[in-house]
Design an enzyme around this catalytic site. Sequence first.
Site, PDB file in Angstrom:
ATOM      1  N   ASN A  37       1.034  24.231  -7.281  1.00  0.00           N
ATOM      2  CA  ASN A  37      -0.330  24.275  -6.757  1.00  0.00           C
ATOM      3  C   ASN A  37      -0.421  23.750  -5.323  1.00  0.00           C
ATOM      4  OD1 ASN A  37      -3.044  24.801  -6.964  1.00  0.00           O
ATOM      5  ND2 ASN A  37      -3.483  23.176  -8.465  1.00  0.00           N
ATOM      6  N   HIS A 122     -11.350  21.212 -21.880  1.00  0.00           N
ATOM      7  CA  HIS A 122     -12.003  20.301 -20.929  1.00  0.00           C
ATOM      8  C   HIS A 122     -13.517  20.358 -21.044  1.00  0.00           C
ATOM      9  CE1 HIS A 122      -8.621  20.155 -17.698  1.00  0.00           C
ATOM     10  NE2 HIS A 122      -8.140  20.095 -18.919  1.00  0.00           N
ATOM     11  N   ARG A 147     -10.973  16.923 -23.993  1.00  0.00           N
ATOM     12  CA  ARG A 147     -10.880  15.993 -22.867  1.00  0.00           C
ATOM     13  C   ARG A 147     -12.267  15.844 -22.261  1.00  0.00           C
ATOM     14  NH1 ARG A 147      -7.886  16.752 -16.995  1.00  0.00           N
ATOM     15  NH2 ARG A 147      -9.977  17.387 -16.386  1.00  0.00           N
ATOM     16  N   TYR A 159     -13.505  14.497  -9.092  1.00  0.00           N
ATOM     17  CA  TYR A 159     -12.448  15.451  -9.405  1.00  0.00           C
ATOM     18  C   TYR A 159     -12.415  15.689 -10.914  1.00  0.00           C
ATOM     19  CZ  TYR A 159      -7.912  17.694  -9.505  1.00  0.00           C
ATOM     20  OH  TYR A 159      -6.901  18.601  -9.697  1.00  0.00           O
ATOM     21  N   ASP A 210      -8.832  11.794 -18.544  1.00  0.00           N
ATOM     22  CA  ASP A 210      -7.855  11.852 -17.445  1.00  0.00           C
ATOM     23  C   ASP A 210      -8.329  10.951 -16.305  1.00  0.00           C
ATOM     24  OD1 ASP A 210      -5.959  12.544 -15.578  1.00  0.00           O
ATOM     25  OD2 ASP A 210      -6.164  14.714 -15.883  1.00  0.00           O
ATOM     26  N   HIS A 212      -6.496  10.570 -13.531  1.00  0.00           N
ATOM     27  CA  HIS A 212      -5.985  11.170 -12.282  1.00  0.00           C
ATOM     28  C   HIS A 212      -5.348  10.157 -11.340  1.00  0.00           C
ATOM     29  CE1 HIS A 212      -8.774  14.570 -13.433  1.00  0.00           C
ATOM     30  NE2 HIS A 212      -7.613  15.143 -13.273  1.00  0.00           N
ATOM     31  N   GLU A 236      -5.050   9.380 -19.716  1.00  0.00           N
ATOM     32  CA  GLU A 236      -4.010  10.114 -18.962  1.00  0.00           C
ATOM     33  C   GLU A 236      -3.878   9.631 -17.525  1.00  0.00           C
ATOM     34  OE1 GLU A 236      -4.485  14.309 -19.392  1.00  0.00           O
ATOM     35  OE2 GLU A 236      -3.791  14.719 -17.357  1.00  0.00           O
ATOM     36  N   GLU A 262       2.350  14.961 -15.684  1.00  0.00           N
ATOM     37  CA  GLU A 262       2.130  16.319 -15.179  1.00  0.00           C
ATOM     38  C   GLU A 262       2.765  16.541 -13.817  1.00  0.00           C
ATOM     39  OE1 GLU A 262      -2.217  16.348 -15.377  1.00  0.00           O
ATOM     40  OE2 GLU A 262      -2.288  16.423 -13.198  1.00  0.00           O
ATOM     41  N   ARG A 283       3.734  14.382 -20.524  1.00  0.00           N
ATOM     42  CA  ARG A 283       2.977  15.593 -20.200  1.00  0.00           C
ATOM     43  C   ARG A 283       3.690  16.558 -19.258  1.00  0.00           C
ATOM     44  NH1 ARG A 283      -1.331  15.936 -17.951  1.00  0.00           N
ATOM     45  NH2 ARG A 283      -2.112  17.564 -19.302  1.00  0.00           N
ATOM     46  N   HIS A 312       1.040  19.612 -19.838  1.00  0.00           N
ATOM     47  CA  HIS A 312       0.048  20.062 -18.858  1.00  0.00           C
ATOM     48  C   HIS A 312      -0.215  21.551 -19.049  1.00  0.00           C
ATOM     49  CE1 HIS A 312      -0.745  20.167 -14.200  1.00  0.00           C
ATOM     50  NE2 HIS A 312      -1.877  20.061 -14.869  1.00  0.00           N
ATOM     51  N   ASP A 316      -3.420  26.200 -13.028  1.00  0.00           N
ATOM     52  CA  ASP A 316      -2.308  26.518 -12.116  1.00  0.00           C
ATOM     53  C   ASP A 316      -0.997  26.769 -12.863  1.00  0.00           C
ATOM     54  OD1 ASP A 316      -3.060  23.654 -12.339  1.00  0.00           O
ATOM     55  OD2 ASP A 316      -1.175  23.276 -11.292  1.00  0.00           O
ATOM     56  N   GLU A 339      -2.391  21.008 -23.572  1.00  0.00           N
ATOM     57  CA  GLU A 339      -3.614  21.276 -22.794  1.00  0.00           C
ATOM     58  C   GLU A 339      -3.807  22.788 -22.669  1.00  0.00           C
ATOM     59  OE1 GLU A 339      -3.423  19.914 -18.736  1.00  0.00           O
ATOM     60  OE2 GLU A 339      -5.595  20.032 -18.480  1.00  0.00           O
ATOM     61  N   TRP A 402      -5.312  10.763  -5.855  1.00  0.00           N
ATOM     62  CA  TRP A 402      -6.334  11.563  -6.542  1.00  0.00           C
ATOM     63  C   TRP A 402      -5.995  11.658  -8.005  1.00  0.00           C
ATOM     64  CZ3 TRP A 402      -4.439  15.941  -8.840  1.00  0.00           C
ATOM     65  CH2 TRP A 402      -3.165  16.329  -8.408  1.00  0.00           C
TER      66      TRP A 402
HETATM   67  C1  CS2 Z   1      -5.391  17.878 -14.340  1.00  0.00           C
HETATM   68  C2  CS2 Z   1      -5.218  19.085 -13.445  1.00  0.00           C
HETATM   69  O1  CS2 Z   1      -5.207  19.317 -16.148  1.00  0.00           O
HETATM   70  C3  CS2 Z   1      -5.036  18.181 -15.765  1.00  0.00           C
HETATM   71  O2  CS2 Z   1      -4.646  17.283 -16.474  1.00  0.00           O
HETATM   72  O3  CS2 Z   1      -4.802  16.716 -13.912  1.00  0.00           O
HETATM   73  O4  CS2 Z   1      -6.478  19.449 -12.980  1.00  0.00           O
HETATM   74  C4  CS2 Z   1      -4.316  18.882 -12.244  1.00  0.00           C
HETATM   75  O5  CS2 Z   1      -4.916  18.015 -11.343  1.00  0.00           O
HETATM   76  C5  CS2 Z   1      -3.965  20.185 -11.600  1.00  0.00           C
HETATM   77  O6  CS2 Z   1      -3.411  21.031 -12.547  1.00  0.00           O
HETATM   78  C6  CS2 Z   1      -3.006  19.957 -10.438  1.00  0.00           C
HETATM   79  O7  CS2 Z   1      -2.379  21.103 -10.050  1.00  0.00           O
HETATM   80 MG    MG Z   2      -4.190  15.496 -15.573  1.00  0.00          MG
END
Ligand code: CS2
Ligand code: MG
Length: 402
Positions: A37, A122, A147, A159, A210, A212, A236, A262, A283, A312, A316, A339, A402
């Site tokens: 990504n 999600h 989630r 985010y 999550d 992040h 997460e 991830e 993950r 994950h 993407d 996920e 992030w």
């Molecule tokens: C996230 C994603 O799915 C997840 O757990 O953390 O949005 C992640 O940030 C993106 O897939 C990054 O490419």
């Molecule tokens: Mg994540």
Amino acid sequence: MKIVDARVIVTCPGRNFVTLKIVTDEGVTGVGDATLNGRELAVASYLRDHVAPLLIGRDPARIEDTWQYLYQGAYWRRGPVTMSAIAAVDTALWDIKGKVAGLPVYQLLGGRSREGVTVYGHANGETVEEVLVEVARYVDLGYRAVRVQCGVPGLPKTYGVSADKLFYEPADAALPSEATWSTPRYLSHVPGVFARVRDEFGPTLRLLHDVHHRLTPIEAARLGQSLEPYALTWMEDPVPADLQEGFRLIRQHTTTPIAVGEVFNSVFDAAQLIREQLIDYIRATVVHAGGITHLRRIFDLAALHHVRSGSHGATDLSPVCMAAALQLDISIPNFGLQEYMRHTAQTDEVFPHGYHYADGYLHPAETPGLGVDIDEEAAARYPYAPAYLPVNRLEDGTVHPW
Ligand code: CS2
Ligand code: MG
């Protein structure tokens, strides 16, 4: 059988994907996801310029040997670009092996260990009320795990929280957009969100969250403690995992289970976390962690240490990655959760696939190989368009994980 072609296909049916297609002299083909990504073209070049020429003439049956040749032979090891490229080759070779054997890949990995792959979706909203509506949407669709992400009062944009539902795309701009973060605002808000969700949906729905990577270990410990009454399945990415021993501190303070991985691309990113039982779910996924061959090694190490998988599966990760992930998920002994962020109709059109969702589970295709392909004509209609994940800053302007 010999490899005669290895094509790199870059396409953007709503978001960018990089796919490797390996072709043999007997006409059998295999596909592998190589999408990284926001850095897609780096992997496309790595494959096109430095890997594809080495594949021509090789025997596609030699999966392990090809993995070692690309990993050890490059001299430069690991890293997301290298490991995504190796993953694409590895995935495509497993696809070919399955087709040659006339079996879905999971049969070559030891066969089924379960009837279906439990997935989580999600549910996200700006307010708690919106979140409750979204959780209900997943419960109505049969999901057993959800989630939960919520906007934080006082922060303009968070985010993982978007206006689109069931599908959303975090890579939202041709140059990175910016988001603002405040740990005090976040930590004071999140426990109340989960209190409401538990209250409304009862004790058996599996809930995930999550973080992040945005906290320090002691902040994550506090979050974990404050979420204990709501019995999350996992918290997460509580902190960036560059410092694996950082997780010891979190572990000393909370029984909220931890999921991470991830952004991992090698077993060495996770070895200490797994061996010291500092996490509960790993993950990592097929495309970023060296393909089926290497991810299986990570999951095997995890199985020895009471750590389960939780791959994950955001947008993407292409349907090619998802098809490969499901072959592993259905076969490994220590599967936890998968996920599942749904793709757009355009993405599904470019990547015809045989896996399907039913009643909270994904089911891999029963056709030989991975059960997924790329429609190259459809792919050609969607040219690459630059897109980046947002950059996160604190309220004073400092760049923040992030
Ligand atoms: C996230 C994603 O799915 C997840 O757990 O953390 O949005 C992640 O940030 C993106 O897939 C990054 O490419
Ligand atoms: Mg994540």
